[in-house]
Design an enzyme around this catalytic site. Structure first.
Site, PDB file in Angstrom:
ATOM      1  N   ASP A  15       0.893  -1.057  -0.089  1.00 19.78           N
ATOM      2  CA  ASP A  15       0.071   0.002  -0.032  1.00 19.78           C
ATOM      3  C   ASP A  15       0.811   1.171   0.123  1.00 19.78           C
ATOM      4  OD1 ASP A  15      -2.421  -0.802  -0.025  1.00 19.78           O
ATOM      5  OD2 ASP A  15      -2.544  -1.544   2.017  1.00 19.78           O
ATOM      6  N   ASP A 151     -10.322  -5.164  -0.517  1.00 16.35           N
ATOM      7  CA  ASP A 151      -9.159  -4.630   0.307  1.00 16.35           C
ATOM      8  C   ASP A 151      -9.638  -3.815   1.447  1.00 16.35           C
ATOM      9  OD1 ASP A 151      -6.659  -3.752   1.307  1.00 16.35           O
ATOM     10  OD2 ASP A 151      -6.130  -2.575  -0.588  1.00 16.35           O
TER      11      ASP A 151
HETATM   12 ZN    ZN Z   1      -4.282  -1.929  -0.568  1.00 10.58          ZN
END
Ligand code: ZN
Length: 197
Positions: A15, A151
């Protein structure tokens, strides 16, 4: 990364946050490059950044296999997809919980993956939003083969809901990293997803 590799993860989901597209700040291409050598598993790089077009090449060179960016970013979507493909990488397109699927459906031919955010992007540890599941169902109906990734807030229970809706790639952060036995947790997640599909 070594711990998750040994625990049986299929991908490493990284991320990237720029403190602009989302309020949080994480890491960029140099860190991804630095950790690339610790696993042969695919690097699924989730760009929560305002200008992915200008940075796609850096992430490609750093070792990303899939470069996923947000339809809500400032870069032109089609141009960014084309750029990623021209770099020889797979392109993914992400949508926030409030963004309609029309924003990804028009690009499905070029995408390897669609990422349906199941929390507001920006921070880990949030609760799964079941209200996003109709979007997963709708995309799955349109394309039976594309990877649909979810997610945010994925755990042994919510993964069943997401798998049933048609998701087949599951990002588990807290559930796995905070587990005392990640291998067992990943095995449970995988079984629950398969049973629900
Ligand atoms: Zn992510």
């Amino acid at each position: 990364i070594e711990r998750m590799d040994k625990a049986g993860a299929d991908y490493m989901h990284l991320d990237v946050m720029d403190g602009h597209f989302v309020p949080n700040l994480t890491f960029g291409a140099p860190v991804i490059k630095a950790v690339r050598k610790y696993t042969d598993k695919p690097f699924d790089v989730h760009l929560m950044i305002s200008n992915p077009l200008d940075y796609a090449e850096d992430f490609a060179k750093a070792g990303a296999d899939i470069i996923c960016f947000h339809s809500e970013c400032d870069s032109d979507t089609e141009e960014t997809i084309n750029k990623i493909l021209s770099l020889g990488k797979k392109a993914g397109l992400a949508i926030k919980p409030a963004t309609p699927i029309d924003e990804v459906v028009k690009y499905l031919d070029k995408l390897s993956m669609v990422l349906v955010m199941t929390v507001e992007p920006g921070f880990g540890g949030q609760s799964f939003m079941e209200s996003t599941m109709p979007k997963v169902e709708a995309i799955r109906k349109i394309n039976p083969d594309i990877d649909i990734e979810v997610d945010g807030g994925i755990n042994a229970e919510t993964i069943k809901i997401a798998a049933k809706a048609g998701a087949n790639v599951f990002v588990a952060g807290s559930a796995v990293f905070k587990s005392e036995n990640p291998a067992e947790t990943i095995a449970i997640l995988r079984k629950n997803a398969q049973d629900a599909q």
